[in-house]
Write a protein that holds these residues in place. Structure first.
Motif, mmCIF file in Angstrom:
data_model
loop_
_atom_site.group_PDB
_atom_site.id
_atom_site.type_symbol
_atom_site.label_atom_id
_atom_site.label_comp_id
_atom_site.label_asym_id
_atom_site.label_seq_id
_atom_site.Cartn_x
_atom_site.Cartn_y
_atom_site.Cartn_z
ATOM 1 N N LYS A 73 0.858 -1.193 0.000
ATOM 2 C CA LYS A 73 0.000 0.000 0.000
ATOM 3 C C LYS A 73 0.896 1.245 0.000
ATOM 4 O O LYS A 73 1.962 1.228 0.622
ATOM 5 N N GLN A 81 5.241 9.426 -8.151
ATOM 6 C CA GLN A 81 5.629 10.796 -7.808
ATOM 7 C C GLN A 81 7.135 10.891 -7.566
ATOM 8 O O GLN A 81 7.755 11.903 -7.878
ATOM 9 N N GLY A 84 8.988 11.800 -10.450
ATOM 10 C CA GLY A 84 8.686 13.134 -10.980
ATOM 11 C C GLY A 84 7.362 13.198 -11.703
ATOM 12 O O GLY A 84 7.086 14.152 -12.432
ATOM 13 N N PRO A 103 8.413 12.367 -16.469
ATOM 14 C CA PRO A 103 9.582 12.643 -17.294
ATOM 15 C C PRO A 103 10.039 11.337 -17.963
ATOM 16 O O PRO A 103 9.834 10.248 -17.410
ATOM 17 N N ASN A 130 -11.047 1.379 4.387
ATOM 18 C CA ASN A 130 -10.422 2.698 4.269
ATOM 19 C C ASN A 130 -10.913 3.413 3.009
ATOM 20 O O ASN A 130 -11.288 4.592 3.042
ATOM 21 N N VAL A 134 -12.992 6.913 2.108
ATOM 22 C CA VAL A 134 -12.468 7.949 1.204
ATOM 23 C C VAL A 134 -13.503 8.271 0.126
ATOM 24 O O VAL A 134 -13.751 9.439 -0.192
ATOM 25 N N GLU A 137 -16.240 10.431 1.380
ATOM 26 C CA GLU A 137 -15.816 11.839 1.440
ATOM 27 C C GLU A 137 -15.790 12.457 0.045
ATOM 28 O O GLU A 137 -16.104 13.629 -0.129
ATOM 29 N N TYR B 280 1.879 17.137 -1.871
ATOM 30 C CA TYR B 280 1.532 16.203 -2.951
ATOM 31 C C TYR B 280 0.903 14.966 -2.339
ATOM 32 O O TYR B 280 0.814 14.835 -1.121
ATOM 33 N N PHE B 281 0.434 14.065 -3.201
ATOM 34 C CA PHE B 281 -0.316 12.921 -2.687
ATOM 35 C C PHE B 281 0.530 12.079 -1.737
ATOM 36 O O PHE B 281 0.053 11.620 -0.691
ATOM 37 N N SER B 282 1.816 11.890 -2.098
ATOM 38 C CA SER B 282 2.693 11.035 -1.272
ATOM 39 C C SER B 282 3.270 11.799 -0.091
ATOM 40 O O SER B 282 4.395 11.545 0.327
ATOM 41 N N GLU B 287 -1.101 10.850 3.361
ATOM 42 C CA GLU B 287 -0.979 9.442 3.727
ATOM 43 C C GLU B 287 -1.628 9.185 5.087
ATOM 44 O O GLU B 287 -2.204 8.122 5.320
ATOM 45 N N ARG B 290 -5.919 10.608 4.800
ATOM 46 C CA ARG B 290 -6.706 9.921 3.770
ATOM 47 C C ARG B 290 -6.395 8.420 3.767
ATOM 48 O O ARG B 290 -7.277 7.597 4.005
ATOM 49 N N GLU B 291 -5.168 8.079 3.472
ATOM 50 C CA GLU B 291 -4.861 6.666 3.214
ATOM 51 C C GLU B 291 -4.809 5.824 4.484
ATOM 52 O O GLU B 291 -5.026 4.618 4.444
ATOM 53 N N ASP B 292 -4.518 6.449 5.630
ATOM 54 C CA ASP B 292 -4.567 5.671 6.877
ATOM 55 C C ASP B 292 -5.939 5.779 7.534
ATOM 56 O O ASP B 292 -6.524 4.786 7.929
ATOM 57 N N LYS B 293 -6.468 6.995 7.648
ATOM 58 C CA LYS B 293 -7.662 7.195 8.482
ATOM 59 C C LYS B 293 -8.966 7.400 7.715
ATOM 60 O O LYS B 293 -10.034 7.292 8.287
ATOM 61 N N THR B 296 -10.756 12.103 4.772
ATOM 62 C CA THR B 296 -10.910 13.080 3.684
ATOM 63 C C THR B 296 -10.725 12.414 2.335
ATOM 64 O O THR B 296 -10.098 11.351 2.237
ATOM 65 N N TYR B 297 -11.249 13.066 1.288
ATOM 66 C CA TYR B 297 -10.950 12.637 -0.079
ATOM 67 C C TYR B 297 -9.588 13.174 -0.503
ATOM 68 O O TYR B 297 -8.878 12.552 -1.293
ATOM 69 N N GLN B 349 12.534 11.691 -2.728
ATOM 70 C CA GLN B 349 11.279 11.483 -3.466
ATOM 71 C C GLN B 349 10.593 12.825 -3.759
ATOM 72 O O GLN B 349 10.144 13.086 -4.872
ATOM 73 N N ARG B 352 12.622 14.727 -6.439
ATOM 74 C CA ARG B 352 12.393 14.246 -7.809
ATOM 75 C C ARG B 352 11.012 14.672 -8.317
ATOM 76 O O ARG B 352 10.838 15.007 -9.485
ATOM 77 N N TYR B 353 10.045 14.678 -7.406
ATOM 78 C CA TYR B 353 8.700 15.132 -7.801
ATOM 79 C C TYR B 353 8.741 16.608 -8.218
ATOM 80 O O TYR B 353 8.199 16.994 -9.252
ATOM 81 N N GLY B 356 10.519 16.923 -11.524
ATOM 82 C CA GLY B 356 9.735 16.320 -12.611
ATOM 83 C C GLY B 356 8.543 17.171 -12.999
ATOM 84 O O GLY B 356 8.260 17.351 -14.187
ATOM 85 N N THR B 357 7.854 17.710 -12.001
ATOM 86 C CA THR B 357 6.653 18.476 -12.336
ATOM 87 C C THR B 357 7.009 19.775 -13.073
ATOM 88 O O THR B 357 6.210 20.274 -13.855
#
Lengths: 435, 439
Positions: A73, A81, A84, A103, A130, A134, A137, B280-282, B287, B290-293, B296-297, B349, B352-353, B356-357
């Motif tokens: 996960k 990400q 990049g 990239p 989980n 989400v 929401e 960012y998402f990561s 994390e 959203r992804e643990d609890k 939120t969206y 990480q 690099r994000y 890259g962006t």
């Protein structure tokens, strides 16, 4: 009047291949920017959800990001990400897509990630619970907690259609979402997420031979599983007008949307295209017919929109689908009057035809919009994958501006003539949040 | 199940900037033309400084700019633009009026001519202005029913106080009072080329495109009064501001933190710290909540830059029943990044994000046009991307930790929450001092 502008075209190369396991692949190299787009599209969407499982196709899309054979996960997000790049997925009526833009140097990583989840996501009770939270929401933020939530894409299908497949709420009810099980998810994957039911596309900065070798390396050992039989979702059209309304407790002003059935977007593509042009003749900009009439002259609407397909995906949807118009109204606005005026303008177009220059300028603007969408690598990867999936014709993306420019004034008028009050479905938003 | 190994990334090639030309015309307009020929289109962005312009008339002006000239109606203008595949529209923020659009490449000259006729000859016809005035008041009324908008209004007021940035949307009543004459006067005073920047990006020869712009827009003249805005005030911390929205099924969580301007030597370090926290998402924040609890969206934090100053804003829509726990986790993640250095791998990480962006943002005509126009608003050019990339590559873990300690500390945050006060006030009061908004 100035001479008619020439409608240009793109010439993105398109290579198609099919792996031994049945996975179809589309490659479209373009080295003008050091980025790549990767899309994987599965031939399953909202219309394939079983009864009692509304919203399941979308919930399952979330589960495809929760880890897979070789990935924990969170790993998918971090790996994209951390290269990049950006990722997302989306669930439509007829397909579900997953995509990355990165990239150049991240291409092989993206292919690895997509192949890994094509072999199988990690479906666990914890991740399912989980992601149900989400998704709830997501529904709250996009539908329940804002004005005009789900208008009209969730509100019109039950007025226009009868069958569960076509009419139900694709975001899903909370009770259906909450009753989803890991077993449901496994069965859904086994049935629909077969590599024979998918298309992979790669666009942007890569060498075709190198990319082909990478694709073989990562997807070649995905077990061959055939595509399920594609159901026919067709149902009879309306024989009498249908008109519904509902109160939106947050919206401060009224709104109205109407839908009519249109020809099969794939089987009758030539008959379908004029409706795409008609939508723009009616609603694109201040010089369009309905904006001029309803917004500027009559002031009976404040915004006006027209498009094909409930999700606006006009070239990525199967039969049955619809032509839609929607309008936001001023305080105290009269939705019936708006519909009567629309009927009047459609009649005028059907009988009086187009004015000089009206079709040419609309087609020129449509070309710009189509071309602009293809400038980004995902603006090619995503539609090319769906065009391959649904039509076996990814190169259609290059041809669309020309095909649009070949639609005639007679065809547009004939399309307008089919949009009658007696085959119309409409839904009105009654403002419940007026200050 | 066979174990497979993640393929390595190939190193990025050097950052390549597209061919670009720039010329300041005799009328004071700066024209920047950039070639990206992938599709036969041209993107147009004209940025006109509009600082201190009166809010309600300026907002209506942006909606009514294309409603007529001496010899063209709004329909004529729209139809003529369409004929070359074009469209133009205008928008306003507290620093500038931005006209943006695009057209088929062959329509560039005609698009610029039409733009010029509006800039030099917009008439604001009474009938059309009255249509746009009603549409704008309706639009504002709808915005006031959107939680994200109402939360932003409250946050801006709380952050900027008496500064001109504090109010960015006019009240419907203020809009209703505006007569066409006020728009004509504002246009005459402020829609002027001196200090404005036109960006053209697309399948063009940059020198020729600038020649076209000079030919079309050379007759647009004049300068505007100084609209410079004083520096933004420092954030003043205080109780959490709770804005009541009865019946709300989510709470809109907003935190403002101090930030740095793009050219500050520590800006790259702050950008990286923000990514690790919530940008960012990561990120840790997403994390976690959203992804643990599943609270939120989505949650997202970013540095918002205005000409007179920058602010970091963190935003999430969370379920009403977990509003308190969401604030708790947010404060925890801010406290963690402000107190402990980021991990080596999570920093790499994020780096690099960020790098890259930048490349992704430059990979389309519209992306380049937006970037070049936005940078120009801060006196920067596209080559700033090179400097920023170098700074992102060079920022050390210690520098990122120092920036986080200074700018992401929860003790420095200003917090605004919009939601159903009856259901969330007690949850929030358990964590911090809460003050109800008077509104």
């Amino acid at each position: 009047m100035a001479p008619k502008i020439k409608i240009p075209a793109t010439k993105y190369p398109v290579e198609r291949l099919t792996l031994g396991n049945g996975l179809r692949v589309v490659l479209s190299p373009d080295r003008s920017a050091p980025v790549v787009g990767v899309a994987v599209v599965y031939d399953v969407g909202i219309r394939s959800e079983p009864e009692g499982r509304t919203g399941f196709a979308h919930l399952f899309e979330h589960l495809m990001f929760q880890g897979s054979e070789n990935l924990e996960k969170l790993a998918h997000f971090r790996h994209v990400q951390g290269a990049g790049g950006s990722f997302n997925g989306s669930t439509h009526l007829d397909y579900t897509d997953y995509f990355e833009v990165l990239p150049t140097g991240g291409l092989e990583r993206a292919l690895f990630l997509e192949a890994d989840r094509m072999r199988g996501p990690r479906l666990t009770e914890e991740n399912l619970r989980n992601q149900i939270d989400v998704v709830k929401e997501e529904i709250r933020v996009n539908v329940l907690n804002r004005p005009y939530g789900g208008f009209p894409w969730l509100k019109l299908p039950p007025v226009l259609f009868e069958t569960f497949a076509n009419a139900h709420d694709g975001y899903g009810s909370f009770s259906d979402l909450e009753s989803a099980t890991v077993r449901d998810a496994q069965e859904f994957f086994d049935r629909y997420y077969a590599c024979g039911n998918a298309v992979l596309s790669v666009t942007g900065d890569f060498d075709v031979a190198e990319a082909t070798a990478m694709i073989e390396r990562h997807f070649g050992d995905v077990p061959a599983r055939p595509a399920p039989v594609l159901p026919d979702f067709d149902e009879p059209g309306l024989t009498a007008e249908r008109r519904e309304s509902y109160t939106d407790r947050i919206a401060p002003l009224p709104a109205i949307a109407a839908a009519w059935r249109v020809p099969d977007p794939i089987g009758a593509f030539d008959a379908y295209l004029p409706f795409a042009v008609l939508a723009e003749v009616l609603t694109d900009g201040d010089a369009s017919r309905l904006v001029e009439r309803l917004v500027q002259r009559d002031r009976s609407a404040t915004t006006m929109g027209g498009y094909l397909g409930f999700m606006g995906d006009e070239y990525q949807v199967r039969n049955p689908t619809a032509f839609l118009l929607q309008a936001h109204l001023p305080p105290g606005g009269d939705a019936d009057k708006v519909l009567r005026t629309v009927d009047e303008e459609l009649d005028r177009l059907a009988t009086g035809g187009l004015k000089p220059g009206e079709l040419d300028r609309t087609q020129a603007r449509m070309a710009t919009n189509l071309l602009q969408e293809t400038d980004g690598v995902l603006g090619r990867a995503q539609p090319m994958a769906v065009l391959e999936l649904q039509r076996g014709r990814p190169e259609l993306l290059n041809d669309l501006p020309r095909l649009i420019s070949e639609v005639t004034a007679e065809q547009v008028a004939a399309a307008a003539a089919t949009l009658r009050p007696e085959n119309r479905a409409s839904v009105e938003v009654i403002p419940g949040g007026a200050a | 199940m066979t174990v497979k190994t993640l393929p390595d990334l190939k190193p990025d090639a050097e950052l390549n900037l597209p061919p670009e030309r720039e010329r300041t015309l005799a009328n004071g307009l700066t024209v920047i033309a950039i070639r990206r020929s992938a599709v036969p289109l041209v993107e147009v962005r004209l940025r006109i400084p509009f600082g201190r312009a009166p809010l309600a008339p300026a907002t209506l002006l942006s909606q009514a700019l294309f409603t007529g000239t001496g010899d063209m109606s709004s329909i004529d203008i729209a139809a003529e633009l369409q004929a070359v595949g074009g469209s133009l529209g205008a928008g306003l923020d507290p620093d500038r009026l931005l006209i943006s659009g695009n057209a088929l490449t062959d329509g560039l000259d005609r698009t610029l001519e039409l733009l010029a006729s509006v800039l030099t000859g917009a008439t604001y016809p009474a009938e059309e202005v009255s249509v746009e005035r009603e549409r704008l008041t309706d639009h504002i009324q709808v915005a006031l029913s959107q939680p994200a908008h109402v939360a932003r209004v409250a946050l801006l007021k709380r952050v900027f106080g008496a500064h001109p940035y504090a109010v960015q949307t006019p009240a419907p009543d203020q809009v209703r009072e505006i007569r066409p004459e006020a728009l004509r006067e504002l246009h005459a005073a402020r829609v002027r080329p001196s200090g404005a920047v036109l960006v053209l990006v697309g399948d063009i020869d940059p020198d020729q495109a600038i020649d076209s712009a000079e030919k079309a827009l050379g007759g647009w003249t004049g300068s505007a009064p100084d609209g410079s805005i004083p520096a933004t005030p420092a954030l003043t911390t205080g109780p959490l501001l709770l804005v009541d929205r009865p019946g709300s099924v989510q709470s809109s969580l907003r935190l403002a933190l101090p930030a740095l301007v793009r050219t500050d030597p520590d800006y790259a370090a702050l950008s990286l710290a923000n990514l690790v926290f919530g940008g960012y998402f990561s990120s840790r924040w997403t994390e976690n909540i959203r992804e643990d609890k599943g609270y939120t969206y989505g949650s997202y934090s970013s540095v918002e830059h205005y000409v007179a100053g920058s602010t970091l804003v963190a935003a999430a829509e969370v379920a009403t029943e977990v509003t308190g726990p969401s604030l708790l986790e947010t404060q925890y993640e801010l406290g963690r990044i402000a107190s402990l250095p980021p991990g080596e791998e999570e920093l790499e990480q994020a780096r690099r994000y960020a790098l890259g962006t930048l490349r992704l943002g430059m990979s389309t005509q519209a992306g380049l046009a937006g970037l070049a126009s936005m940078y120009a608003g801060f006196g920067l050019r596209l080559d700033h991307l090179r400097e920023h990339s170098a700074a992102l590559s060079a920022a050390t873990r210690e520098e990122v930790a120092a920036a986080a300690a200074k700018y992401l500390a929860p003790s420095r945050a200003v917090t605004v929450i919009l939601g159903d006060a009856e259901k969330i006030e007690a949850q929030l009061a358990a964590l911090t001092v809460v003050e109800r908004s008077a509104a």
